[in-house]
Structures are given as structure tokens and as C-alpha cells.
Design an enzyme around this catalytic site. Structure first.
Site, mmCIF file in Angstrom:
data_model
loop_
_atom_site.group_PDB
_atom_site.id
_atom_site.type_symbol
_atom_site.label_atom_id
_atom_site.label_comp_id
_atom_site.label_asym_id
_atom_site.label_seq_id
_atom_site.Cartn_x
_atom_site.Cartn_y
_atom_site.Cartn_z
ATOM 1 N N ARG A 70 -9.121 -4.436 -14.712
ATOM 2 C CA ARG A 70 -10.291 -4.948 -15.421
ATOM 3 C C ARG A 70 -11.490 -4.082 -15.057
ATOM 4 O O ARG A 70 -11.599 -3.601 -13.916
ATOM 5 C CB ARG A 70 -10.584 -6.401 -15.018
ATOM 6 C CG ARG A 70 -9.643 -7.416 -15.651
ATOM 7 C CD ARG A 70 -9.915 -7.564 -17.154
ATOM 8 N NE ARG A 70 -9.022 -8.503 -17.808
ATOM 9 C CZ ARG A 70 -7.893 -8.189 -18.455
ATOM 10 N NH1 ARG A 70 -7.492 -6.933 -18.498
ATOM 11 N NH2 ARG A 70 -7.175 -9.109 -19.068
ATOM 12 N N HIS A 123 -9.109 0.086 -23.855
ATOM 13 C CA HIS A 123 -8.367 -1.105 -23.401
ATOM 14 C C HIS A 123 -7.035 -1.247 -24.159
ATOM 15 O O HIS A 123 -6.781 -2.247 -24.839
ATOM 16 C CB HIS A 123 -9.221 -2.381 -23.562
ATOM 17 C CG HIS A 123 -8.713 -3.518 -22.736
ATOM 18 N ND1 HIS A 123 -9.533 -4.460 -22.156
ATOM 19 C CD2 HIS A 123 -7.441 -3.878 -22.373
ATOM 20 C CE1 HIS A 123 -8.796 -5.347 -21.482
ATOM 21 N NE2 HIS A 123 -7.516 -5.005 -21.613
HETATM 22 P P1 NAP Z 1 0.212 -10.655 -11.487
HETATM 23 O O1 NAP Z 1 1.666 -10.700 -11.801
HETATM 24 O O2 NAP Z 1 -0.542 -11.935 -11.360
HETATM 25 O O3 NAP Z 1 0.031 -9.787 -10.169
HETATM 26 C C1 NAP Z 1 -1.192 -9.630 -9.528
HETATM 27 C C2 NAP Z 1 -0.996 -8.780 -8.278
HETATM 28 O O4 NAP Z 1 -2.291 -8.535 -7.694
HETATM 29 C C3 NAP Z 1 -0.148 -9.481 -7.211
HETATM 30 O O5 NAP Z 1 0.668 -8.552 -6.550
HETATM 31 C C4 NAP Z 1 -1.220 -10.028 -6.251
HETATM 32 O O6 NAP Z 1 -0.820 -10.179 -4.908
HETATM 33 C C5 NAP Z 1 -2.259 -8.923 -6.323
HETATM 34 N N1 NAP Z 1 -3.567 -9.450 -5.878
HETATM 35 C C6 NAP Z 1 -4.290 -10.456 -6.403
HETATM 36 N N2 NAP Z 1 -5.415 -10.661 -5.694
HETATM 37 C C7 NAP Z 1 -5.388 -9.753 -4.673
HETATM 38 C C8 NAP Z 1 -6.264 -9.472 -3.589
HETATM 39 N N3 NAP Z 1 -7.388 -10.171 -3.394
HETATM 40 N N4 NAP Z 1 -5.917 -8.502 -2.719
HETATM 41 C C9 NAP Z 1 -4.769 -7.793 -2.888
HETATM 42 N N5 NAP Z 1 -3.880 -8.013 -3.902
HETATM 43 C C10 NAP Z 1 -4.205 -8.980 -4.788
HETATM 44 O O7 NAP Z 1 -0.562 -9.820 -12.614
HETATM 45 P P2 NAP Z 1 0.058 -8.715 -13.631
HETATM 46 O O8 NAP Z 1 0.825 -9.353 -14.725
HETATM 47 O O9 NAP Z 1 0.730 -7.654 -12.833
HETATM 48 O O10 NAP Z 1 -1.289 -8.154 -14.271
HETATM 49 C C11 NAP Z 1 -2.312 -7.601 -13.472
HETATM 50 C C12 NAP Z 1 -3.554 -7.398 -14.278
HETATM 51 O O11 NAP Z 1 -3.370 -6.338 -15.202
HETATM 52 C C13 NAP Z 1 -3.965 -8.568 -15.191
HETATM 53 O O12 NAP Z 1 -4.559 -9.614 -14.474
HETATM 54 C C14 NAP Z 1 -4.898 -7.885 -16.140
HETATM 55 O O13 NAP Z 1 -6.198 -7.920 -15.611
HETATM 56 C C15 NAP Z 1 -4.394 -6.447 -16.183
HETATM 57 N N6 NAP Z 1 -3.841 -6.098 -17.498
HETATM 58 C C16 NAP Z 1 -4.438 -5.073 -18.155
HETATM 59 C C17 NAP Z 1 -3.952 -4.706 -19.397
HETATM 60 C C18 NAP Z 1 -4.563 -3.529 -20.112
HETATM 61 O O14 NAP Z 1 -4.207 -3.273 -21.264
HETATM 62 N N7 NAP Z 1 -5.432 -2.787 -19.482
HETATM 63 C C19 NAP Z 1 -2.851 -5.371 -19.958
HETATM 64 C C20 NAP Z 1 -2.272 -6.412 -19.262
HETATM 65 C C21 NAP Z 1 -2.768 -6.766 -18.012
HETATM 66 P P3 NAP Z 1 0.316 -11.254 -4.470
HETATM 67 O O15 NAP Z 1 1.610 -10.607 -4.897
HETATM 68 O O16 NAP Z 1 0.165 -11.345 -3.003
HETATM 69 O O17 NAP Z 1 0.006 -12.520 -5.226
#
Ligand code: NAP
Length: 322
Positions: free
Chosen positions: A237, A285
Site C-alpha cells: 500500500r 496499482h
Molecule cells: P496476508 O495473507 O494477510 O499476509 C500479511 C503478511 O504481513 C503476514 O505474513 C503478516 O505476518 C505480515 N504482517 C502484518 N503485519 C505485520 C507487522 N506489523 N510486522 C511484520 N509483518 C506483518 O496478506 P496478503 O494476501 O499476502 O496481501 C498483502 C497485501 O498486499 C494486502 O493487504 C494488500 O495491501 C496488498 N495487495 C496489493 C495488491 C496490488 O495490486 N498492489 C493486490 C493485492 C494485495 P503474520 O504471518 O505474522 O500474520
């Protein structure tokens, strides 16, 4: 069951979603937000960053299903019904797209393709030293659904990947959270582990969710902790990055290049300096877009789980923020 589709998409996109969701769930009744419908009978809201307040006054609501993976904008709506569970979009097609983008960005940085692009504009014929994948350690922030797909693609390509997460999680069975490798990915967790990871990474790929803990995380201190000339790839983000600090770090050469898919304010203003910065690659994005063809089936499976009383998949934890 009565389903409501609401989001900030245009009529064409909305009609495509309506057609595919109806096809995936012909037994349910789907209405869209700008039509007349009985608000007291809506059980499931299928949402894509709807305007704030959209989910007020839905007394029978039992599930909010997001069509997007990130729920930070949804959670920012303080009129959201408090006790209704929220599921986010988790679809292998989305993770595959993200892995393609991460691999392209890392390969382009590694092999100097952004430099060659700059050289071409000036008709400069100059060879750069050719580095090996293992010469560029990659720090991956976040090892969730997106992070894991990216890590796997990078490891397959020969990169050394260390991922950083909040909690110890399932990735390393060691209480010390040490650099236990799993599927070729080293794993560290917790705030203290960030600094050594930054210091030892040639490229940082950000795939964190936006939460109060991660907002503004990538700031001057982080850029300073990285090796001089390191690169940043932000696919999470925009608000993870303090833009003024990144501009300063690019200006001084501390950060050599940034690939940015997401921005604090989107769409990026036409006058924003990132558009024309020679060491910034801007994407609008698009790192991973939800594909309605497969995502409609993901929504249908969750609606069916609600009907059957079985666990709903990919619920978010509102207190954690993701
Ligand atoms: P997810 O499955 O919820 O995984 C989030 C990861 O971030 C987990 O490993 C979590 O740790 C870690 N995390 C969260 N808070 C943290 C902190 N304070 N310190 C260290 N690590 C932390 O999410 P996802 O599906 O992989 O997606 C991630 C993000 O990608 C989304 O939230 C979105 O913002 C972004 N995204 C972007 C696009 C784009 O087109 N640019 C598309 C889709 C998604 P734990 O494993 O310990 O919980």
C-alpha cells in the site's frame, strides 16, 4: 439468500461482476447498490471498497465479503457494522499475478533493465556487470498469501529470500524465530528483526497489509539501514512508504531505484515528481488485479459456507487490521 453487490467500480465492471456472481450462485438473489431493494433482507454484502456508510442499515447482514485482497480502506469506514464478520479475497489467480509482478521487478533491478531503459533514451551503448541471482539477497516484508507466492517464484529463479512477518507463525518451527529455511525461504519475525534484514537486503519487496503498525514503516530510518544503492519494490500500500523520505533517499543515491505500484493518493497526481523521476518506475496499482472469473467462485464458496454453517474462509481479524 439476498446478496448486495456494492463498490466503487464503474457500470461496466459492476455488470461484469453481477453476471459472474449470478452465474456462480443462481440459487441466490443478487441486487446492486444503486437499484431499489429491501435493505432489511440483505444477508451478505459483496463489496469492493464501497463508499463509506454503504453498509449502514442492513439489520440482517451476516457476512461482508470483500472482492479485493486488502481491506484497509473498508476498515477505515467507522460506520461498518461491528459484529459482522469480514472475509477478504484470497484467490490463487491473484497470488500468481502478484508473483509475476514481483519477479519482473526483481529481475529488472537485478539485470539492470531499468538502467538500460534510461540508457536507450540517450542512445547510450554501455554494458553493466552481470550479477548472479544469488548475489542479490531479497528481503520480503510480509509472507501471507501474496508473499508466499512471490517468495516461491523468486526462490525458483535462484534468489536468496528472507521474509519478515509479525508473528513466528507456521513458517519456522523454532521458538527463537531463527533463520530456519522452509521451502528455501528464510524467515524472521518481530520489530527487532527488521533492521538486520534491511541491512542485508539488496532489494526490499513490500507485501504487508496496511495497519496502524505498518503505516509509514518505510521511512528515512529504514532507507538509511539498507545498503547504499539498494532498491525498494512497493506492491503493498502507498501509505507504507513515507514519500518525502523516499524522494530524499533517491536523491542522495542511498536508494538506487524504486518500483512503486501503490501510492498514498491514487491515482497519482499528474504533477507528482515520481512520474518523471529517472530512478522510479510507476505502475498504476496493477500488481495483482482480482480476476472476476475465479473470484466469483471464491465468493460463492463462502456464501455456501454461510448457508451450511461451516467455517467461512479468509476472515480478517479486525483488531489486528488484516
Ligand atoms: P496476508 O495473507 O494477510 O499476509 C500479511 C503478511 O504481513 C503476514 O505474513 C503478516 O505476518 C505480515 N504482517 C502484518 N503485519 C505485520 C507487522 N506489523 N510486522 C511484520 N509483518 C506483518 O496478506 P496478503 O494476501 O499476502 O496481501 C498483502 C497485501 O498486499 C494486502 O493487504 C494488500 O495491501 C496488498 N495487495 C496489493 C495488491 C496490488 O495490486 N498492489 C493486490 C493485492 C494485495 P503474520 O504471518 O505474522 O500474520
Amino acid at each position: 439468500m439476498n446478496l448486495l453487490l456494492t463498490g466503487s467500480f464503474d457500470a461496466t465492471e459492476r455488470d461484469r461482476w453481477r453476471a459472474l456472481l449470478t452465474q456462480a450462485m443462481p440459487q441466490h438473489h443478487l441486487v446492486v447498490a444503486d437499484e431499489l431493494f429491501d435493505r432489511t433482507r440483505v444477508s451478505v454484502a459483496i463489496v469492493a471498497n464501497p463508499p463509506p456508510g454503504s453498509l449502514r442499515g442492513l439489520p440482517a447482514l451476516r457476512l461482508i465479503q470483500s472482492l479485493w485482497a486488502g481491506v484497509d480502506r473498508l476498515l477505515a469506514d467507522d460506520t461498518l457494522p461491528r459484529d459482522v464478520p469480514i472475509a477478504r479475497m484470497v484467490d490463487p489467480a491473484l497470488a500468481t499475478a502478484m508473483a509475476e509482478t514481483a519477479l519482473w521487478a526483481v529481475l529488472s533491478l537485478h539485470r539492470g533493465f531499468f538502467v538500460y531503459q534510461r540508457q536507450q533514451r540517450k542512445a547510450v551503448w554501455r554494458e553493466l556487470p552481470q550479477r548472479r541471482a544469488e548475489d542479490l539477497p531479497i528481503g520480503l516484508l510480509g509472507l501471507g498469501h501474496m508473499g508466499r507466492a512471490c517468495a516461491a517464484a523468486l526462490v525458483r529463479q535462484g534468489y536468496r529470500v528472507t521474509a519478515w512477518t509479525r508473528a513466528e507463525g507456521e513458517y519456522d518451527g523454532r521458538p527463537d524465530g531463527g533463520r530456519e529455511r522452509r521451502d528455501g525461504v528464510a524467515h524472521v519475525h518481530g520489530p527487532d528483526a527488521l533492521w538486520p534484514l534491511l541491512a542485508s537486503s539488496s532489494i526490499i519487496v513490500n507485501l504487508l497489509p496496511l495497519t496502524p503498525d505498518t503505516r509509514g514503516l518505510l521511512d528515512a530510518r529504514c532507507f538509511k539501514a539498507m545498503p547504499r544503492g539498494a532498491a525498494v519494490v512497493n506492491l503493498g500500500r502507498g501509505a507504507h512508504v513515507v514519500e518525502a523520505d523516499l524522494r530524499a533517499a533517491l536523491g542522495s543515491g542511498q536508494i538506487g531505484h524504486a518500483v512503486l505500484d501503490v501510492f498514498e493518493h491514487e491515482p497519482l497526481d499528474a504533477g507528482h515528481p515520481f512520474w518523471r523521476h529517472p530512478h522510479v518506475t510507476v505502475l498504476p496499482h496493477v500488481a495483482a488485479l482480482t480476476d472476476p472469473r475465479s473470484a466469483a467462485a471464491v465468493v460463492a464458496a463462502n456464501v455456501q459456507a454461510l448457508v451450511d454453517g461451516t467455517p467461512i474462509a479468509h476472515l480478517i481479524d479486525r483488531t489486528r487490521g488484516y
